[in-house]
Design a protein around this motif. Structure first.
Motif, PDB file in Angstrom:
ATOM      1  N   ASN A  54     -72.829  -2.202 104.071  1.00  0.00           N
ATOM      2  CA  ASN A  54     -72.153  -2.237 102.765  1.00  0.00           C
ATOM      3  C   ASN A  54     -72.722  -1.296 101.715  1.00  0.00           C
ATOM      4  N   VAL A  55     -73.995  -0.906 101.856  1.00  0.00           N
ATOM      5  CA  VAL A  55     -74.634  -0.072 100.836  1.00  0.00           C
ATOM      6  C   VAL A  55     -74.818   1.372 101.314  1.00  0.00           C
ATOM      7  N   LEU A  56     -75.324   1.542 102.512  1.00  0.00           N
ATOM      8  CA  LEU A  56     -75.658   2.876 103.003  1.00  0.00           C
ATOM      9  C   LEU A  56     -74.508   3.882 102.917  1.00  0.00           C
ATOM     10  N   PRO A  57     -73.282   3.553 103.367  1.00  0.00           N
ATOM     11  CA  PRO A  57     -72.197   4.538 103.258  1.00  0.00           C
ATOM     12  C   PRO A  57     -71.938   4.979 101.823  1.00  0.00           C
ATOM     13  N   ASN A  58     -71.969   4.026 100.873  1.00  0.00           N
ATOM     14  CA  ASN A  58     -71.759   4.375  99.463  1.00  0.00           C
ATOM     15  C   ASN A  58     -72.901   5.233  98.937  1.00  0.00           C
ATOM     16  N   LEU A  59     -74.113   4.901  99.357  1.00  0.00           N
ATOM     17  CA  LEU A  59     -75.293   5.636  98.914  1.00  0.00           C
ATOM     18  C   LEU A  59     -75.196   7.094  99.344  1.00  0.00           C
ATOM     19  N   LYS A  88     -92.635  19.804  93.186  1.00  0.00           N
ATOM     20  CA  LYS A  88     -92.330  20.982  93.993  1.00  0.00           C
ATOM     21  C   LYS A  88     -91.875  20.621  95.411  1.00  0.00           C
ATOM     22  N   HIS A  89     -92.281  19.437  95.912  1.00  0.00           N
ATOM     23  CA  HIS A  89     -91.884  19.037  97.261  1.00  0.00           C
ATOM     24  C   HIS A  89     -90.516  18.359  97.185  1.00  0.00           C
ATOM     25  N   ASP A  90     -89.471  19.144  97.370  1.00  0.00           N
ATOM     26  CA  ASP A  90     -88.119  18.647  97.169  1.00  0.00           C
ATOM     27  C   ASP A  90     -87.656  17.848  98.383  1.00  0.00           C
ATOM     28  N   GLN A  91     -86.790  16.880  98.154  1.00  0.00           N
ATOM     29  CA  GLN A  91     -86.153  16.137  99.224  1.00  0.00           C
ATOM     30  C   GLN A  91     -84.862  15.560  98.680  1.00  0.00           C
ATOM     31  N   SER A  92     -83.954  15.231  99.568  1.00  0.00           N
ATOM     32  CA  SER A  92     -82.697  14.654  99.106  1.00  0.00           C
ATOM     33  C   SER A  92     -82.956  13.253  98.552  1.00  0.00           C
ATOM     34  N   PHE A  93     -82.117  12.850  97.629  1.00  0.00           N
ATOM     35  CA  PHE A  93     -82.267  11.540  97.009  1.00  0.00           C
ATOM     36  C   PHE A  93     -82.143  10.436  98.064  1.00  0.00           C
ATOM     37  N   THR A  94     -81.164  10.585  98.963  1.00  0.00           N
ATOM     38  CA  THR A  94     -80.979   9.576 100.004  1.00  0.00           C
ATOM     39  C   THR A  94     -82.215   9.472 100.884  1.00  0.00           C
TER      40      THR A  94
END
Length: 383
Positions: A54-59, A88-94
């Motif tokens: 229920n959450v992961l797809p929306n996230l 400086k160490h970038d990553q996706s929000f997810t």
């Protein structure tokens, strides 16, 4: 056969692999769902199953392209010759959210079920509090959500944000009217977090606002919210425990680049507080990354850690981080080289059984490569 060729061969698709994603569901979402459900220790976890469904797809849909730190903000700060060490160490929000959530959730379950003595989690975290921890962590950086700036402008009755240059002056949580309650409520519904929190989720809005604002010591900490009018319902000790779990999650996702980082940056202190000194962090680390061989060595080292005392939490290219009981024995490494060789032989033998690479037939019968003797014994099995 060199290391790169070995890696490609072992990971090449089988001839009958024709699996395709479901018509209306992204393959990445489906794979994440399966990984969450099938990960060791997650079987029968109703909250995680609900999160995956229920959450992961929306996230993933709403945060696509968003970064948890770094990104455009880092580039703007770098252009202004400002210090960007922390971002400086970038990553996706997810990735940031998932990398922090799952190891801490596993620690939470261990603290509730596998400690002989009491601890704050065992005392304070039932199913409701565990759901509140998940929601608080997902929302703890709501000021970095892609739509937050637009929401601020839409709800700006005083015109404070009309000409603001967001890349140079990013928004903060305390700039939201009404303590951000309305935005938090909106995201709970849009992300599907209400499915975890139950039908009375609105009664916990102030608790969620408090915990999302107090996951840190120096940064992301605002202990004056109640004085200014916020009215959380949970007991302060319970909120403090959940806030520590959120902080642990954030540290996992933010500061661990290499296994040895688990012993720095305040992680051990938070775990010691949550476990009453019954758990500690441990790790194994490799000095060099050699592709598939590194992966095999990592697996051999993980097998050498007895599951009675060690629980893997994070898997990194150069090692792994474990949750360890304080009385865990030291790891013997003398047999690791032999275990690695055995694993390589087994992997190659399994692949040869599937593909029979090196077999041929001519007028004199079957022929096969001499390398088969490296992976199979020479016993002849009679009838």
């Amino acid at each position: 056969m060199n290391e790169d060729e070995l890696y490609k061969w072992l990971h090449s698709p089988d001839d009958d692999d024709s699996e395709t994603p479901a018509k209306y569901e992204l393959l990445t979402v489906r794979l994440f769902k399966e990984a969450i459900r099938e990960a060791e220790g997650n079987q029968g976890e109703i909250l995680l199953a609900s999160f995956a469904e229920n959450v992961l797809p929306n996230l993933m849909q709403q945060l696509v392209g968003a970064t948890a730190k770094g990104g455009q903000f880092t580039e703007e700060m770098r252009r202004q010759k400002k210090n960007v060490e922390r971002s400086k160490h970038d990553q996706s929000f997810t990735s940031h959210l998932l990398n922090g959530l799952f190891p801490t959730y596993r620690i939470l379950k261990k603290l509730k079920t596998e400690t002989p003595e009491t601890n704050p989690v065992k005392r304070n975290c039932g199913e409701t509090e565990t759901a509140l921890f998940i929601a608080s962590y997902i929302l703890h950086d709501f000021d970095k959500f892609p739509d937050y700036c637009e929401w601020l402008k839409t709800n700006d009755s005083e015109g404070k944000f009309a000409n603001r240059e967001w890349p140079k002056d990013p928004p903060h949580k305390d700039e939201a009217p009404n303590f951000g309650r309305d935005y938090v409520a909106l995201k709970i519904q849009q992300l599907g977090l209400d499915s975890l929190l139950g039908e009375n989720w609105r009664s916990h809005i102030d608790d969620l606002v408090w915990m999302s604002n107090n996951a840190g010591v120096k940064y992301d900490s605002d202990r004056g919210l109640e004085i200014r009018g916020l009215q959380p319902k949970l007991d302060g000790r319970i909120r403090g425990t959940i806030a520590n779990l959120v902080r642990l999650s954030d540290l996992f996702a933010s500061v661990i680049q290499h296994p040895s980082d688990a012993e720095a940056n305040g992680l051990s202190e938070v775990l010691n507080s949550l476990s009453n000194g019954q758990f500690k962090f441990s790790y194994h680390s490799l000095s060099d990354n050699r592709g598939v061989l590194t992966n095999i060595i990592n697996n051999a080292l993980m097998d050498a850690h007895p599951s009675e005392f060690y629980t893997p939490l994070l898997y990194l290219p150069d090692g792994a981080v474990y949750l360890a009981k304080t009385n865990a024995p030291a790891i013997e490494t003398a047999e690791i080289p032999n275990q690695v060789i055995a694993k390589i032989k087994n992997l190659c033998a399994d692949k040869l059984k599937l593909k029979t690479t090196g077999f041929s037939r001519d007028g004199k019968g079957f022929k096969f490569g001499e390398f088969y003797w490296l992976f199979f014994d020479n016993r002849i099995h009679g009838s």
